[in-house]
Motif scaffolding. Structure first.
Motif, PDB file in Angstrom:
ATOM      1  N   GLU A   1       0.839  -1.200   0.000  1.00 42.31           N
ATOM      2  CA  GLU A   1       0.000   0.000   0.000  1.00 42.31           C
ATOM      3  C   GLU A   1       0.875   1.251   0.000  1.00 42.31           C
ATOM      4  N   GLY A   2       0.520   2.217  -0.888  1.00 43.14           N
ATOM      5  CA  GLY A   2       1.262   3.460  -0.987  1.00 43.14           C
ATOM      6  C   GLY A   2       2.293   3.473  -2.099  1.00 43.14           C
TER       7      GLY A   2
ATOM      8  N   SER B   1      -0.261   5.919  -6.120  1.00 44.16           N
ATOM      9  CA  SER B   1      -0.142   5.515  -4.715  1.00 44.16           C
ATOM     10  C   SER B   1      -1.283   4.535  -4.433  1.00 44.16           C
TER      11      SER B   1
ATOM     12  N   ARG C   1      -3.889   1.873  -3.013  1.00 43.06           N
ATOM     13  CA  ARG C   1      -4.545   1.748  -1.707  1.00 43.06           C
ATOM     14  C   ARG C   1      -5.046   0.329  -1.492  1.00 43.06           C
ATOM     15  N   SER C   2      -5.398   0.049  -0.251  1.00 37.97           N
ATOM     16  CA  SER C   2      -5.922  -1.285   0.059  1.00 37.97           C
ATOM     17  C   SER C   2      -7.222  -1.545  -0.684  1.00 37.97           C
ATOM     18  N   GLU C   3      -8.008  -0.471  -0.948  1.00 38.92           N
ATOM     19  CA  GLU C   3      -9.272  -0.632  -1.665  1.00 38.92           C
ATOM     20  C   GLU C   3      -9.069  -1.030  -3.124  1.00 38.92           C
ATOM     21  N   ASP C   4      -7.830  -0.871  -3.650  1.00 36.61           N
ATOM     22  CA  ASP C   4      -7.540  -1.214  -5.042  1.00 36.61           C
ATOM     23  C   ASP C   4      -7.294  -2.705  -5.231  1.00 36.61           C
TER      24      ASP C   4
ATOM     25  N   TYR D   1      -1.118  -4.516   3.277  1.00 37.84           N
ATOM     26  CA  TYR D   1      -1.218  -3.306   4.080  1.00 37.84           C
ATOM     27  C   TYR D   1      -1.264  -3.654   5.567  1.00 37.84           C
TER      28      TYR D   1
ATOM     29  N   LYS E   1      -5.887  -2.468   9.796  1.00 37.22           N
ATOM     30  CA  LYS E   1      -6.687  -1.286  10.110  1.00 37.22           C
ATOM     31  C   LYS E   1      -7.049  -1.315  11.600  1.00 37.22           C
TER      32      LYS E   1
END
Length: 446
Positions: free
Chosen positions: A147-148, A186, A188-191, A217, A220
């Motif tokens: 992530e990132g 960048s 993300r975890s949602e990707d 990632y 959370k």
């Protein structure tokens, strides 16, 4: 009569080749030689060849195509075909493709050559058209995706003309256009999920195989649930559950604040036979190879049913005793004012009521006990935490009548709590002063 005749041919052409004869003619006569005429043969270098393709229009893959080369030459020319300046070693005026392929695309030309020279045609471009043959999806970098970080998806397709691309995630359209790349500056975890691309032109379309993009990632913020969710009573069992969104999956550890060592590990933490000392702040820590996070919550344990009932009973008893003391004082005051002796006793019953004077009162003479008022409060004999309360006017034992007169203006209340009575209606009686007795004084103004 003599003379000369000359035939001059300018801009000699191949068509000027022929047999020529001389003929003489005057006003009176005509003479023609019987000799054979003169034969003229015109030779020429080849003209610039012309090249054309058949059939005209778009050249589609797997179709039949013929290229033709023609040049005016004498003697007749010999033809050679070339592709991209490389000789094809073919000496025919036609170049035939029975099933043309994309690899046959390129620049073609021919040469016409005889003994008098060599000429080259203009170029003709053969563009073999076809729909997308492949559609391959790749990702860069090819290793673990964190992530990132920056990530690029590339869709490769073999098509002519060049394909347009449609990008999908989980069958949802993301982007359409000529771009064959899809970039995450960048990620993300949602990707995280399955991606696919489609290549398309006017001659066809084809889709790639799905590609799973695995984004790793840090866990959370964990969420903690408590079961049962109502009041947590002493002696019950409590289940705590911790959950967190993480990739890779998280490991869980339970801690109690101000304690160094862990209480438990795993997603579920069960406390059996919970006690008051279990109250306090706890936190659940979720950890994986990418990092760790924790979430704090507070656990409150309330007394069990029996202790709650006992505490309530004591409170009610104390309140009743206070009211009773005031009632006795007022009644005694009225009795003295009217010149009457007060009633021998007053009772306040909560559940079964038992009148029992204190041991000290029993030892006093009857006339001294006339002004004593006793009240007993006790609970039902079924209550395991039975509390017995004794209220009465207590006269301290004095040696003289003067002492008794000094105490005449004071009322005393006695409160005694006896736990664990062995039988209903029975109160433990002891000689002497009760060590559990509580005294309160109410001063009277006469």
């Amino acid at each position: 009569m003599t003379g000369r005749s000359t035939l001059r041919i300018t801009d000699l052409r191949d068509s000027d080749s022929a047999q020529y004869r001389f003929k003489f003619k005057t006003y009176w006569s005509e003479w023609q030689s019987g000799l054979p005429g003169t034969t003229l043969t015109v030779t020429d270098a080849p003209r610039v060849p012309t090249v054309w393709v058949s059939p005209p229009g778009d050249i589609m893959k797997n179709s039949s195509v013929t290229l033709s080369c023609s040049s005016d030459a004498n003697p007749p020319a010999v033809y050679t075909w070339y592709k991209n300046n490389q000789s094809l070693l073919r000496k025919e005026p036609q170049l035939v493709f029975s099933s043309i392929q994309s690899s046959d695309s390129g620049q073609y030309y021919c040469t016409a050559e005889n003994d008098l020279g060599r000429r080259t045609s203009n170029f003709i471009f053969i563009n073999v058209k076809y729909g997308p043959q492949t559609s391959t999806l790749s990702v860069s970098p090819s290793g673990e995706i964190v992530e990132g970080s920056s990530v690029t998806l590339t869709c490769s397709s073999d098509a002519n003309p060049a394909a347009d691309y449609t990008w999908y995630k989980e069958n949802q359209t993301l982007l359409q256009g000529p771009e064959d790349i899809y970039n995450f500056s960048s990620i993300r975890s949602e990707d995280r999920g399955f991606y696919q691309c489609k290549s398309e032109n006017q001659y066809g379309q084809i889709s790639s195989e799905p590609l799973f993009l695995d984004v790793q990632y840090t866990p959370k913020l964990p969420s903690v649930s408590v079961s049962p969710s109502a009041e947590i009573k002493e002696g019950s069992s409590v289940t705590l559950t911790c959950s967190s969104d993480a990739n890779p999956a998280a490991n869980y550890t339970w801690y109690k604040e101000d304690e160094d060592s862990a209480k438990a590990s795993g997603q579920i933490f069960i406390i059996t036979n919970i006690r008051a000392e279990h109250s306090g702040s706890y936190y659940c820590e979720a950890q994986n190879s990418r990092g760790r996070t924790n979430s704090t919550f507070h656990l409150t344990v309330v007394p069990g049913a029996l202790k709650s009932a006992a505490a309530g009973t004591v409170t009610a008893a104390l309140l009743a005793l206070m009211l009773l003391a005031v009632f006795l004082w007022i009644r005694r005051k009225k009795s003295r004012t009217a010149g009457e002796r007060p009633d021998s006793r007053a009772q306040l019953n909560v559940g079964p009521v038992y009148d029992t004077p204190s041991a000290a009162a029993q030892r006093r003479p009857a006339e001294q006990q006339d002004d004593l008022h006793y009240a007993s409060i006790c609970l039902s004999p079924q209550n395991a935490e039975a509390v017995y309360c004794n209220v009465g006017r207590v006269q301290p034992q004095r040696g003289t009548e003067e002492d008794e007169e000094e105490e005449d203006g004071v009322d005393y209340s006695v409160v005694r709590f006896d736990k664990g009575s062995s039988a209903a209606g029975t109160r433990i009686q002891e000689d002497g002063e009760d060590p559990c007795a509580l005294y309160s004084a109410v001063n009277k103004k006469l």
